[in-house]
Design a protein around this motif. Structure first.
Motif, mmCIF file in Angstrom:
data_model
loop_
_atom_site.group_PDB
_atom_site.id
_atom_site.type_symbol
_atom_site.label_atom_id
_atom_site.label_comp_id
_atom_site.label_asym_id
_atom_site.label_seq_id
_atom_site.Cartn_x
_atom_site.Cartn_y
_atom_site.Cartn_z
ATOM 1 N N THR A 1 22.064 -6.216 -20.183
ATOM 2 C CA THR A 1 21.581 -5.864 -18.875
ATOM 3 C C THR A 1 21.208 -4.272 -18.580
ATOM 4 O O THR A 1 21.652 -3.656 -19.348
ATOM 5 C CB THR A 1 22.898 -6.060 -17.586
ATOM 6 O OG1 THR A 1 24.030 -5.341 -18.064
ATOM 7 C CG2 THR A 1 23.422 -7.682 -17.842
ATOM 8 N N SER A 2 20.571 -4.335 -17.348
ATOM 9 C CA SER A 2 19.912 -2.810 -17.148
ATOM 10 C C SER A 2 19.802 -2.808 -15.567
ATOM 11 O O SER A 2 19.258 -3.854 -15.021
ATOM 12 C CB SER A 2 18.642 -2.481 -17.955
ATOM 13 O OG SER A 2 18.142 -1.401 -17.695
ATOM 14 N N GLY A 3 20.296 -1.758 -15.122
ATOM 15 C CA GLY A 3 19.685 -1.382 -13.467
ATOM 16 C C GLY A 3 18.256 -1.358 -13.602
ATOM 17 O O GLY A 3 17.892 -1.580 -12.455
ATOM 18 N N LEU A 4 17.485 -1.098 -14.691
ATOM 19 C CA LEU A 4 16.005 -1.232 -14.400
ATOM 20 C C LEU A 4 15.235 -2.517 -14.545
ATOM 21 O O LEU A 4 14.246 -2.681 -14.398
ATOM 22 C CB LEU A 4 15.558 -0.295 -15.652
ATOM 23 C CG LEU A 4 16.084 1.362 -15.575
ATOM 24 C CD1 LEU A 4 15.589 1.979 -16.950
ATOM 25 C CD2 LEU A 4 15.602 2.036 -14.338
ATOM 26 N N ALA A 5 16.427 -3.623 -14.673
ATOM 27 C CA ALA A 5 15.904 -4.894 -14.852
ATOM 28 C C ALA A 5 14.668 -5.437 -13.950
ATOM 29 O O ALA A 5 13.758 -5.969 -14.140
ATOM 30 C CB ALA A 5 17.009 -5.866 -14.999
ATOM 31 N N VAL A 6 14.909 -4.849 -12.766
ATOM 32 C CA VAL A 6 14.125 -5.556 -11.368
ATOM 33 C C VAL A 6 13.048 -4.412 -11.027
ATOM 34 O O VAL A 6 12.616 -4.640 -10.099
ATOM 35 C CB VAL A 6 14.859 -5.974 -10.320
ATOM 36 C CG1 VAL A 6 15.711 -7.405 -10.962
ATOM 37 C CG2 VAL A 6 15.825 -5.006 -9.733
ATOM 38 N N LEU A 7 13.024 -3.179 -11.600
ATOM 39 C CA LEU A 7 12.248 -1.735 -11.225
ATOM 40 C C LEU A 7 10.718 -1.907 -11.506
ATOM 41 O O LEU A 7 9.982 -1.236 -11.337
ATOM 42 C CB LEU A 7 12.859 -0.887 -11.372
ATOM 43 C CG LEU A 7 14.247 -0.808 -10.520
ATOM 44 C CD1 LEU A 7 14.807 0.635 -10.910
ATOM 45 C CD2 LEU A 7 14.178 -0.957 -9.124
ATOM 46 N N HIS A 8 10.330 -3.040 -12.447
ATOM 47 C CA HIS A 8 8.972 -2.823 -12.895
ATOM 48 C C HIS A 8 8.168 -3.687 -12.108
ATOM 49 O O HIS A 8 8.402 -4.759 -11.478
ATOM 50 C CB HIS A 8 9.104 -3.363 -14.548
ATOM 51 C CG HIS A 8 7.593 -3.150 -15.222
ATOM 52 N ND1 HIS A 8 6.628 -3.941 -14.999
ATOM 53 C CD2 HIS A 8 7.326 -2.355 -16.112
ATOM 54 C CE1 HIS A 8 5.633 -3.465 -15.753
ATOM 55 N NE2 HIS A 8 6.013 -2.354 -16.407
ATOM 56 N N PRO A 9 6.898 -3.168 -11.759
ATOM 57 C CA PRO A 9 6.009 -3.841 -10.844
ATOM 58 C C PRO A 9 5.707 -5.602 -11.300
ATOM 59 O O PRO A 9 5.384 -6.214 -10.348
ATOM 60 C CB PRO A 9 4.648 -3.073 -10.850
ATOM 61 C CG PRO A 9 5.080 -1.897 -11.464
ATOM 62 C CD PRO A 9 6.324 -1.939 -12.263
ATOM 63 N N ARG A 10 5.491 -5.587 -12.468
ATOM 64 C CA ARG A 10 5.412 -6.959 -13.071
ATOM 65 C C ARG A 10 6.556 -8.173 -12.545
ATOM 66 O O ARG A 10 6.155 -9.194 -12.465
ATOM 67 C CB ARG A 10 5.420 -6.998 -14.583
ATOM 68 C CG ARG A 10 3.908 -6.744 -14.977
ATOM 69 C CD ARG A 10 3.886 -6.942 -16.659
ATOM 70 N NE ARG A 10 4.566 -7.859 -17.148
ATOM 71 C CZ ARG A 10 4.909 -7.932 -18.548
ATOM 72 N NH1 ARG A 10 4.248 -6.983 -19.325
ATOM 73 N NH2 ARG A 10 5.644 -8.880 -19.030
ATOM 74 N N VAL A 11 7.677 -7.460 -12.479
ATOM 75 C CA VAL A 11 8.894 -8.438 -11.871
ATOM 76 C C VAL A 11 8.347 -8.782 -10.562
ATOM 77 O O VAL A 11 8.682 -10.018 -10.366
ATOM 78 C CB VAL A 11 10.197 -7.489 -12.020
ATOM 79 C CG1 VAL A 11 11.349 -8.284 -11.455
ATOM 80 C CG2 VAL A 11 10.426 -7.266 -13.293
ATOM 81 N N PHE A 12 8.005 -7.862 -9.796
ATOM 82 C CA PHE A 12 8.008 -8.288 -8.272
ATOM 83 C C PHE A 12 6.729 -9.399 -8.324
ATOM 84 O O PHE A 12 6.722 -10.456 -7.765
ATOM 85 C CB PHE A 12 7.302 -7.213 -7.571
ATOM 86 C CG PHE A 12 6.985 -7.614 -6.094
ATOM 87 C CD1 PHE A 12 7.864 -7.877 -5.144
ATOM 88 C CD2 PHE A 12 5.657 -7.548 -5.742
ATOM 89 C CE1 PHE A 12 7.491 -8.289 -3.857
ATOM 90 C CE2 PHE A 12 5.090 -7.972 -4.629
ATOM 91 C CZ PHE A 12 6.123 -8.113 -3.499
ATOM 92 N N TRP A 13 5.478 -9.163 -9.106
ATOM 93 C CA TRP A 13 4.525 -9.985 -9.085
ATOM 94 C C TRP A 13 4.750 -11.466 -9.463
ATOM 95 O O TRP A 13 4.462 -12.411 -8.989
ATOM 96 C CB TRP A 13 3.249 -9.472 -9.980
ATOM 97 C CG TRP A 13 1.992 -10.297 -9.862
ATOM 98 C CD1 TRP A 13 1.498 -10.683 -10.973
ATOM 99 C CD2 TRP A 13 1.388 -10.827 -8.845
ATOM 100 N NE1 TRP A 13 0.160 -11.390 -10.934
ATOM 101 C CE2 TRP A 13 0.364 -11.424 -9.327
ATOM 102 C CE3 TRP A 13 1.379 -10.656 -7.368
ATOM 103 C CZ2 TRP A 13 -0.627 -12.317 -8.753
ATOM 104 C CZ3 TRP A 13 0.397 -11.364 -6.571
ATOM 105 C CH2 TRP A 13 -0.699 -12.139 -7.505
ATOM 106 N N SER A 14 5.471 -11.504 -10.708
ATOM 107 C CA SER A 14 5.906 -12.824 -11.232
ATOM 108 C C SER A 14 6.895 -13.526 -10.280
ATOM 109 O O SER A 14 6.675 -14.642 -10.075
ATOM 110 C CB SER A 14 6.529 -12.645 -12.556
ATOM 111 O OG SER A 14 5.746 -12.040 -13.631
ATOM 112 N N GLY A 15 7.856 -13.028 -9.689
ATOM 113 C CA GLY A 15 8.593 -13.652 -8.837
ATOM 114 C C GLY A 15 7.754 -14.036 -7.679
ATOM 115 O O GLY A 15 8.075 -15.187 -7.175
ATOM 116 N N LEU A 16 7.030 -13.291 -6.947
ATOM 117 C CA LEU A 16 5.982 -13.546 -5.854
ATOM 118 C C LEU A 16 5.333 -14.881 -6.197
ATOM 119 O O LEU A 16 5.438 -15.716 -5.398
ATOM 120 C CB LEU A 16 5.160 -12.486 -5.351
ATOM 121 C CG LEU A 16 4.307 -12.691 -4.162
ATOM 122 C CD1 LEU A 16 5.074 -13.221 -3.037
ATOM 123 C CD2 LEU A 16 3.470 -11.658 -3.903
#
Length: 191
Positions: free
Chosen positions: A104-119
């Protein structure tokens, strides 16, 4: 401890959410793409799996068997993964995650691609999760394991959307068939 190319993957017996038993490695000669995803309702994970499901025939033709683990319960996975054409496995205690060195990592959700894929998942399906079993900080990991149990390619993701897509996976399988070996990165960022 993380696995590297050439290591022997831990021999693993799994029970899918459909109640079927399977073993890794697959002694029928197929490559196993063993994916460690995050929680069952993860929009990033589900968008990724939707894209792989669309390429199912290509993956099967390349001799790849998809085995997907989530660190969620069986019941939670049935809400999100029951329709997938792959072997999906609940690992709520993260037993297999530890054996394969998935972190796990605290950085797991901080990359812009994460937001875009989730959206894109939310816009495509209209669904959003209401439970994140074992938290939202899990990192994905991909392993390509041959029939002997050797890890022939591996990727430890640096963020929630850092995984092999279908084209990368098919390229790795093609390289193996040509005898060129697979040399996937081990956690390097992808563009």
């Amino acid at each position: 401890m993380r696995l590297s190319i050439g290591d022997i993957a831990p021999a693993t017996t799994l029970k899918t959410i459909r109640g079927e038993h399977l073993t890794v490695p697959d002694t029928s000669g197929r490559l196993v793409h063993m994916q460690f995803r995050r929680f069952a309702g993860c929009p990033v994970c589900n968008f990724h799996l939707l894209s792989l499901a669309r390429r199912r025939e290509d993956l099967e033709a390349a001799g790849i068997r998809e085995v997907i683990l989530f660190h969620s319960s069986h019941n939670e996975m049935l809400k999100y993964q029951a329709q997938l054409p792959f072997d999906c496995v609940a690992d709520p205690t993260k037993q297999h995650y530890r054996r394969f060195g998935v972190e796990t990592s605290g950085l797991a959700v901080l990359h812009p691609r994460v937001f875009w894929s989730g959206l894109r998942w939310v816009l495509t399906t209209g669904r959003f999760y209401n439970k994140a079993e074992n938290g939202i900080l899990g990192l994905p990991a991909d392993f390509l394991i041959d029939w002997r149990g050797h890890v022939v390619a591996v990727k430890y993701g640096l963020h929630a959307d850092d995984h092999w897509d279908a084209d990368e996976l098919l390229s790795l399988a093609s390289d193996l068939c040509r005898g060129g070996g697979a040399g996937a990165n081990q956690g390097s960022p992808t563009p």
